[in-house]
Design a protein around this motif. Sequence first.
Motif, PDB file in Angstrom:
ATOM      1  N   TYR A 231      59.043  71.133  27.877  1.00  0.00           N
ATOM      2  CA  TYR A 231      57.985  70.169  28.147  1.00  0.00           C
ATOM      3  C   TYR A 231      56.710  70.849  28.648  1.00  0.00           C
ATOM      4  CZ  TYR A 231      59.685  70.691  32.984  1.00  0.00           C
ATOM      5  OH  TYR A 231      60.068  71.190  34.192  1.00  0.00           O
ATOM      6  N   LEU A 232      55.611  70.133  28.474  1.00  0.00           N
ATOM      7  CA  LEU A 232      54.299  70.571  28.954  1.00  0.00           C
ATOM      8  C   LEU A 232      53.836  69.557  29.998  1.00  0.00           C
ATOM      9  CD1 LEU A 232      54.463  71.198  25.711  1.00  0.00           C
ATOM     10  CD2 LEU A 232      52.100  71.930  26.025  1.00  0.00           C
ATOM     11  N   VAL A 233      53.249  70.057  31.070  1.00  0.00           N
ATOM     12  CA  VAL A 233      52.782  69.187  32.153  1.00  0.00           C
ATOM     13  C   VAL A 233      51.287  69.429  32.388  1.00  0.00           C
ATOM     14  CG1 VAL A 233      52.971  68.656  34.616  1.00  0.00           C
ATOM     15  CG2 VAL A 233      55.026  69.092  33.287  1.00  0.00           C
ATOM     16  N   PHE A 234      50.557  68.329  32.545  1.00  0.00           N
ATOM     17  CA  PHE A 234      49.117  68.399  32.831  1.00  0.00           C
ATOM     18  C   PHE A 234      48.865  67.552  34.086  1.00  0.00           C
ATOM     19  CE2 PHE A 234      49.830  69.161  28.410  1.00  0.00           C
ATOM     20  CZ  PHE A 234      48.946  70.179  28.067  1.00  0.00           C
ATOM     21  N   ASN A 235      48.991  68.203  35.239  1.00  0.00           N
ATOM     22  CA  ASN A 235      48.855  67.503  36.508  1.00  0.00           C
ATOM     23  C   ASN A 235      47.391  67.262  36.867  1.00  0.00           C
ATOM     24  OD1 ASN A 235      51.574  67.220  37.141  1.00  0.00           O
ATOM     25  ND2 ASN A 235      51.696  69.284  37.992  1.00  0.00           N
ATOM     26  N   LEU A 236      47.154  66.137  37.528  1.00  0.00           N
ATOM     27  CA  LEU A 236      45.784  65.824  37.962  1.00  0.00           C
ATOM     28  C   LEU A 236      45.286  66.854  38.962  1.00  0.00           C
ATOM     29  CD1 LEU A 236      46.007  61.943  38.497  1.00  0.00           C
ATOM     30  CD2 LEU A 236      45.489  63.209  36.426  1.00  0.00           C
ATOM     31  N   ASP A 237      46.187  67.355  39.809  1.00  0.00           N
ATOM     32  CA  ASP A 237      45.780  68.327  40.831  1.00  0.00           C
ATOM     33  C   ASP A 237      45.175  69.572  40.199  1.00  0.00           C
ATOM     34  OD1 ASP A 237      46.648  66.612  42.760  1.00  0.00           O
ATOM     35  OD2 ASP A 237      48.556  67.642  43.129  1.00  0.00           O
ATOM     36  N   PRO A 443      59.881  57.518  36.941  1.00  0.00           N
ATOM     37  CA  PRO A 443      60.600  56.631  36.007  1.00  0.00           C
ATOM     38  C   PRO A 443      60.079  56.709  34.579  1.00  0.00           C
ATOM     39  CG  PRO A 443      60.146  55.481  38.064  1.00  0.00           C
ATOM     40  CD  PRO A 443      59.428  56.796  38.140  1.00  0.00           C
ATOM     41  N   LYS A 444      58.751  56.772  34.395  1.00  0.00           N
ATOM     42  CA  LYS A 444      58.197  56.825  33.033  1.00  0.00           C
ATOM     43  C   LYS A 444      58.637  58.101  32.325  1.00  0.00           C
ATOM     44  CE  LYS A 444      54.019  54.170  34.161  1.00  0.00           C
ATOM     45  NZ  LYS A 444      52.550  54.212  34.265  1.00  0.00           N
ATOM     46  N   PHE A 445      58.575  59.226  33.032  1.00  0.00           N
ATOM     47  CA  PHE A 445      58.979  60.521  32.477  1.00  0.00           C
ATOM     48  C   PHE A 445      60.455  60.481  32.077  1.00  0.00           C
ATOM     49  CE2 PHE A 445      60.607  64.793  32.705  1.00  0.00           C
ATOM     50  CZ  PHE A 445      59.582  65.607  32.227  1.00  0.00           C
ATOM     51  N   LEU A 446      61.309  59.990  32.998  1.00  0.00           N
ATOM     52  CA  LEU A 446      62.748  59.987  32.743  1.00  0.00           C
ATOM     53  C   LEU A 446      63.144  58.967  31.687  1.00  0.00           C
ATOM     54  CD1 LEU A 446      63.980  60.346  36.424  1.00  0.00           C
ATOM     55  CD2 LEU A 446      63.903  62.122  34.671  1.00  0.00           C
ATOM     56  N   SER A 459      55.654  61.177  22.463  1.00  0.00           N
ATOM     57  CA  SER A 459      54.200  61.037  22.441  1.00  0.00           C
ATOM     58  C   SER A 459      53.696  61.471  23.815  1.00  0.00           C
ATOM     59  CB  SER A 459      53.816  59.592  22.143  1.00  0.00           C
ATOM     60  OG  SER A 459      54.403  58.734  23.094  1.00  0.00           O
ATOM     61  N   ILE A 460      52.417  61.274  24.107  1.00  0.00           N
ATOM     62  CA  ILE A 460      51.879  61.615  25.423  1.00  0.00           C
ATOM     63  C   ILE A 460      52.445  60.634  26.450  1.00  0.00           C
ATOM     64  CG2 ILE A 460      49.774  61.721  26.823  1.00  0.00           C
ATOM     65  CD1 ILE A 460      48.297  62.577  24.256  1.00  0.00           C
ATOM     66  N   VAL A 461      53.002  61.170  27.540  1.00  0.00           N
ATOM     67  CA  VAL A 461      53.618  60.355  28.585  1.00  0.00           C
ATOM     68  C   VAL A 461      52.741  60.419  29.835  1.00  0.00           C
ATOM     69  CG1 VAL A 461      55.655  60.000  30.022  1.00  0.00           C
ATOM     70  CG2 VAL A 461      55.911  60.870  27.677  1.00  0.00           C
ATOM     71  N   GLU A 462      52.301  59.263  30.296  1.00  0.00           N
ATOM     72  CA  GLU A 462      51.538  59.215  31.544  1.00  0.00           C
ATOM     73  C   GLU A 462      52.508  59.080  32.714  1.00  0.00           C
ATOM     74  OE1 GLU A 462      47.941  56.728  33.768  1.00  0.00           O
ATOM     75  OE2 GLU A 462      48.629  56.132  31.777  1.00  0.00           O
ATOM     76  N   THR A 463      52.343  59.924  33.726  1.00  0.00           N
ATOM     77  CA  THR A 463      53.184  59.879  34.918  1.00  0.00           C
ATOM     78  C   THR A 463      52.304  59.637  36.143  1.00  0.00           C
ATOM     79  OG1 THR A 463      53.032  62.223  35.524  1.00  0.00           O
ATOM     80  CG2 THR A 463      54.641  61.621  33.822  1.00  0.00           C
ATOM     81  N   SER A 464      52.940  59.509  37.294  1.00  0.00           N
ATOM     82  CA  SER A 464      52.177  59.300  38.526  1.00  0.00           C
ATOM     83  C   SER A 464      51.356  60.530  38.888  1.00  0.00           C
ATOM     84  CB  SER A 464      53.133  58.965  39.680  1.00  0.00           C
ATOM     85  OG  SER A 464      54.091  59.999  39.839  1.00  0.00           O
ATOM     86  N   GLU A 465      51.714  61.681  38.331  1.00  0.00           N
ATOM     87  CA  GLU A 465      51.025  62.932  38.667  1.00  0.00           C
ATOM     88  C   GLU A 465      50.087  63.416  37.568  1.00  0.00           C
ATOM     89  OE1 GLU A 465      53.963  65.807  39.736  1.00  0.00           O
ATOM     90  OE2 GLU A 465      54.940  64.504  41.189  1.00  0.00           O
ATOM     91  N   GLY A 466      50.123  62.783  36.407  1.00  0.00           N
ATOM     92  CA  GLY A 466      49.255  63.216  35.317  1.00  0.00           C
ATOM     93  C   GLY A 466      49.833  62.839  33.969  1.00  0.00           C
ATOM     94  N   TYR A 467      49.983  63.841  33.088  1.00  0.00           N
ATOM     95  CA  TYR A 467      50.499  63.595  31.742  1.00  0.00           C
ATOM     96  C   TYR A 467      51.516  64.669  31.371  1.00  0.00           C
ATOM     97  CZ  TYR A 467      46.409  60.552  31.430  1.00  0.00           C
ATOM     98  OH  TYR A 467      45.468  59.580  31.670  1.00  0.00           O
TER      99      TYR A 467
END
Length: 635
Positions: A231-237, A443-446, A459-467
Motif C-alpha cells: 500500500y501507499l500512504v499520503f498523510n496530511l501531516d 474503518p474506511k481503510f480496513l 481505488s483512492i481511499v480517504e482515511t482520517s489521516e489522509g489518503y
Amino acid sequence: MLNILRKRAQSPLIQGLVLVIAVVFIFWGFGGNQGNNRTAVATVNQVDIAYQDYVRAYKQATDNFRQQFGGQIPPALMEQMGIKQQVLGQLIQSELLRQGGEEIGIRVSDLMVQEKIKEMEVFQEEGHFSQQRYEDLLARNRMTPTVFENDLKSDLRTERVTTDIADFALVTDHEIDRWLAYSEEEIQLHYVQLNAADFEDKVVIEEEELATWFAAKKENYRSEPKIRLKYLVFNLDDSMEQAQPDEEEIRALYESRKESYQQPEQRHARHILLKTNEGDTEAVRAEKKKKAEEVLALARKEESDFSTLAQEYSEGPTKDKGGDLGFFSKGQMVPPAFNQAVFSLQPGEISEVVETQFGYHIIKLEEIRPASVRTFEQVKDNLAVTLKKQNAKDLAFKNVTKAYEGIMRSGSLEKYSQEGETEILTSDYFARSDVPEEIINDPKFLNVAFSLKKGELSSIVETSEGYAILFVDDIQKPELPELATVREQVAADYTKDKAEELAGTAAEELLAASNEQGSLQQAVNELENKPEVTTTDFLQRNAPGGKDLPPKQLIQEGFKMPWKQKTAQTPVQIGASYYLFEVAERRIGDAKADEAKRNEAKEKLLASARKELVGSWVAGLQARSTIATNDSLLK
C-alpha cells in the motif's frame, strides 16, 4: 431550518399525537400501485399528492436527518431508515387529516396562517413582525411564501384536528384509582444470587469430555481471514509544511464567512419562578400568582437582593444559582412572553409578574451585551489552522491522484514501484481484529482492505489521516484449528460453560428445598456453604435496579407473581447468575393519594387516552379510504 421552526409552533401533546398517527401508518400500510395519475406519488380518495410536494418534503426530511447526525448519511443507511416511505406516509396522513377535518367541519383560514406567522419570533424585529425579514429568511432557505404558508397551514390543520379529536378523551376517577393502586403497589423481596464464577473451582476437566465439547463448539474457534497488503500512504501531516496559507487566503476565507461571525445582542437575566402544573385548579393558580406578586413587591424594595430572594422563593432549576440564567440572545427562551419581557427591560429593571406555561416569573435584567461582529484579528489564527489543514488535504489528494495515474500507466503496482517515485509499504499477514501498529487502524481503510480479492487494487481511499491506495498481495483463508492449538482458550470457555450449568443445577435444588422447607432462608440454612439471603426495602414497579438493589428484571418478575404465590416457580437467569426469590410482603398502592399525585396520574392516563383515541380515529379514516401509491416515483 424553517421546517423546524414550524414544528416548534406545535405543543408536545400534538407532536406526541402525530407520532401515534405515524405509527398507525407504519403498521397498517397503504394500497398498491393503483393510481391513474403518473405524476402523483399517491392518491387519497381520488385526491392526488403531487410528485413535487414529495420531492420538497423528502429534501426537508433528509436535511433534518443530516443535521441530527452531524453531516452526511450513507445512502444505504437512508434506505434502511425508510425515509422515503416515512415521507410518503406523512403526506398521505396530512391529506387524510385534511379530508377528515373537513368532514367534521374543521378548517384553517388564511387569516389564521397570517396571525401565526406574525407571532413567530424568527420573523420579528424589535418585537414586531417584519415583512422584509420574513421574505429574506424564506429566500435564504430557498422557499417561497406560498410554499411556506401552505406547509404551515397543513401543520395548523393537523394541530386543530388532533386537538379537537383528543379533547373527547375522558378519564374517570375509577380509572385513576385503579392506576394508582397498580403503579403505587410495593413489594419486599428475599433473594439469593448464585454466580457461575463461584462454581468454576468445582469443574473437573476430563480430556474426552473436553474433546466432545470442543467438537460441538468448533466453529466458534474458526480463525479469521488474514491479508497481506502492499500500500501507499499520503498523510496530511506530510503535506503540512507546504500548506501554510498566506494573509490574502486567510482574509478571503474570513470575508466568505463573515456573516457567521455576527454575534446577536445578548442579555443576562435572573428570574424567580413560582411553578404551576397543567392540571392545577384556578384556585391553585390564583394562589401562586398572589404569591408571585408578594415576592415582586419584596424584590422592588431598595435594600433587597434579587439573588437571595431567588434562592428563597424560586421553584425553578436555577434556584440554587440565585435564578441566574446567564447570557442568551433573542428567541432562545422558549416562552414568547418571557422572551418579550426580558428584551423590553433595561439593566437593573425588574419585570411585572410574567405568566408562561411553566408558571409565574419575576425577571431582573442584569446586563446587555450589544450585537457585534468578531474581527479578522480575533479569528485569524483559527482560520489559518483551518486553511492549513484544507491545503494539506488538497496537496495530499493531488499526490495520491498523481500516484494512482502512474500505477494505471505502468499497468501494475509492481511495475510502478520499480520507478521508485513513491515508497511502497508491505505488511505482514493480519486479521481484522488484530491490526498491527504500523497499519492505519481506520474503518474506511480496513473496510476496503478486507473487501478486495487477492491481486486486486483499490481505488483512492480517504482515511482520517489522509489518503491511501491498497493492493491485496495475498489472503490466508479461515481455518478450523485442532484442539491442541487452542486448548488453553477452550479449557477456559469449557470451565465457564460447565460452571454456569452447575450454578443452574444448584439453583434448581435450592428452589426445591425452599418449597419443601417453606421459605428460602430455611432452605439456605440447611446448606454447608450458605449463600447470602438479601432482603430489600419495599420496591415499586419503576425501581431502577442495579446498585444496592436487585436487577430490574428480578423486580419485574416479582411483580408478575400472583398475589397468593410467595416463591418463584423457576430460578431467574440474568447473565451468568441465577436468582431465587420470594415475595416477603406486598402493599397495595394508595388509590386515595393526595391531589397532586392524583392530578399527575390523571394527566398520564389522559395523555394515553388521547393518543389511543386519535390513533383509532386515523385508523378508521384509513380503513374507509381508497389509497394508492406510485412507488416507481420514489426512486
